[in-house]
Design an enzyme around this catalytic site. Sequence first.
Site, PDB file in Angstrom:
ATOM      1  N   ASP A  30      24.008  50.180   3.894  1.00  0.00           N
ATOM      2  CA  ASP A  30      25.194  50.676   3.199  1.00  0.00           C
ATOM      3  C   ASP A  30      24.874  51.936   2.373  1.00  0.00           C
ATOM      4  O   ASP A  30      23.886  51.952   1.626  1.00  0.00           O
ATOM      5  CB  ASP A  30      25.684  49.552   2.275  1.00  0.00           C
ATOM      6  CG  ASP A  30      27.064  49.793   1.725  1.00  0.00           C
ATOM      7  OD1 ASP A  30      28.004  49.878   2.525  1.00  0.00           O
ATOM      8  OD2 ASP A  30      27.206  49.890   0.494  1.00  0.00           O
ATOM      9  N   GLU A  79       6.462  47.575  10.691  1.00  0.00           N
ATOM     10  CA  GLU A  79       5.399  46.563  10.572  1.00  0.00           C
ATOM     11  C   GLU A  79       5.740  45.338  11.405  1.00  0.00           C
ATOM     12  O   GLU A  79       4.858  44.641  11.883  1.00  0.00           O
ATOM     13  CB  GLU A  79       5.347  46.062   9.125  1.00  0.00           C
ATOM     14  CG  GLU A  79       4.306  46.656   8.261  1.00  0.00           C
ATOM     15  CD  GLU A  79       4.521  46.117   6.842  1.00  0.00           C
ATOM     16  OE1 GLU A  79       4.741  44.903   6.664  1.00  0.00           O
ATOM     17  OE2 GLU A  79       4.504  46.952   5.930  1.00  0.00           O
TER      18      GLU A  79
HETATM   19  C1  NOJ Z   1      30.599  51.280   2.327  1.00  0.00           C
HETATM   20  C2  NOJ Z   1      31.181  50.013   2.878  1.00  0.00           C
HETATM   21  O1  NOJ Z   1      31.507  50.192   4.230  1.00  0.00           O
HETATM   22  C3  NOJ Z   1      32.391  49.687   2.028  1.00  0.00           C
HETATM   23  O2  NOJ Z   1      33.129  48.618   2.555  1.00  0.00           O
HETATM   24  C4  NOJ Z   1      31.928  49.388   0.638  1.00  0.00           C
HETATM   25  O3  NOJ Z   1      33.062  49.160  -0.189  1.00  0.00           O
HETATM   26  C5  NOJ Z   1      31.119  50.557   0.074  1.00  0.00           C
HETATM   27  N1  NOJ Z   1      30.144  51.047   0.985  1.00  0.00           N
HETATM   28  C6  NOJ Z   1      30.409  50.127  -1.193  1.00  0.00           C
HETATM   29  O4  NOJ Z   1      29.374  49.252  -0.879  1.00  0.00           O
END
Ligand code: NOJ
Length: 508
Positions: free
Chosen positions: A206, A250
Amino acid sequence: MSDSPTSVPWWREAVIYQIYPRSFCDTNGDGIGDLNGIRRRLTYLAWLGVDAIWLSPIFPSPMRDFGYDVSNYFDVDPIFGSLDDFAHLIHEAHDLGIRVILDWVPNHTSIDHPWFVDARSSRESVHRDWYIWRDEAPDGSLPNNWIRAWSDESVWTLDESTSQYYLHMFLPSQPDLNWANPSVRDAMVETLRFWLDMGVDGFRMDVVHALGKDIDRDDPEDLRMIGHTPLNDVAVTHEYLREIREVLDEYSRDRVAVGEVYLLDPSRVATYFGKDDELHLSFNFQSIFTPWRANAWLETIRKAEEALNPVGAWPTWVMSNHDNPRVATRLGGQDRVRAALVLLLSLRGTAFLYAGEELGLEDALIVPERVVDPGGRDGCRAPIPWSMGEHHGWDENAWLPFGERASALSVEAQERDSSSTLHMVRQLLALRRASTPLRLGALRNLHVEGDVLVFEREWEGSVVRVVVNFAKSPSPIDTSTGTVLFASETLTDRTHLNANSALLIQVS
Ligand code: NOJ
């Protein structure tokens, strides 16, 4: 079936199916999908023919951002099940030849995470420097001009008890971790190892481009209202990514790192592959934002190829996800959905298919009383309709309403109809599996003829031509050479292509 060179990593050839666990399948009647629900539908996914599943976050969370606000990286939220359920899920998926990718949220935690609870307890706490703090200026001005996601508000929130601001690129309940602190990096790497030890095949990472931050630099005034996330592009992040990649390597060369690099310029995204020592794959969000026009798609494809080819990186394609309107809602019309799916699955690169796109689902209409997401994304997160009956395979309490045509678009209805979008996607996936040009071939002869986009995929002399008509009416185009492998609509003649339709032809 695969006749590709053995050196090709699995994820290059893959179609990765994104599951939003809350909305997929509920087995305990609480209206929220769970891991056992995913287990129950694995045979469906194997029948459909996807290579891997990516699960949006399943970790314990207060769910203010529905799991993207983690309060414990080493467990499963009870709403989704248990670690045991997850172990069974991995095992059963692997038995069916389906790999499992988890969504890892390294940029921020929940305010409920014990690290943050400790961090905010005093300026001297052990975890204070695990987050990003700045003093309150005497004149009340903020540390910088950055804007957080989904608002026009600052990324800084004052923590009253310790009189310092903490940084959060998303909600105030999602404080950003301080990746400059080696203890944070060590702790986060441990979270990767935990899931790798359980056998996961990789991670979708993310907002991973945002780990490094240059806090002393303001965003340009004319751009700051788009929010800071797409503007955060700092060199030190590449060091962090190399550390992360070393851990994956790894284990084995086939654990994949897929980055959510939310920078809207493909040439910037291209830097996040490093020298094949950072990310393996990164999303190309341009494809979600490209309008339904042949010329616009020509540009998007050309830009991706031009950015990635010189650095030897492999492209990815995605048409929708849990953050954006579904294809049917965005483009309108099942014919366009079908043509868009052909495009998605025949471009050069790994394809990401958001659960429900194989049904051509539409976003649900969310009345104000049903809004739950602070980012306005509830519509595309509507539950998957499994059956035609009243609650579509759920109890009456599903956490979000269904889309309007849930019965007609349900899995049950589409399984019965061999001309459905579901059957079309299944055929396309089988075709892709059987065709090395479609999975791995070079992309060439990209051009536009009127409203028709044309390109070819070539592998050792075997050529598949892809032809997509973006017009609302039939377009003249000579498709008489070669054998038709697939048509998204009935092909009436080979001098015209139907409105909003796509064709795959084996030309040599
Ligand atoms: C991107 C994710 O796809 C989204 O759903 C989320 O709210 C934000 N990052 C924050 O983590």
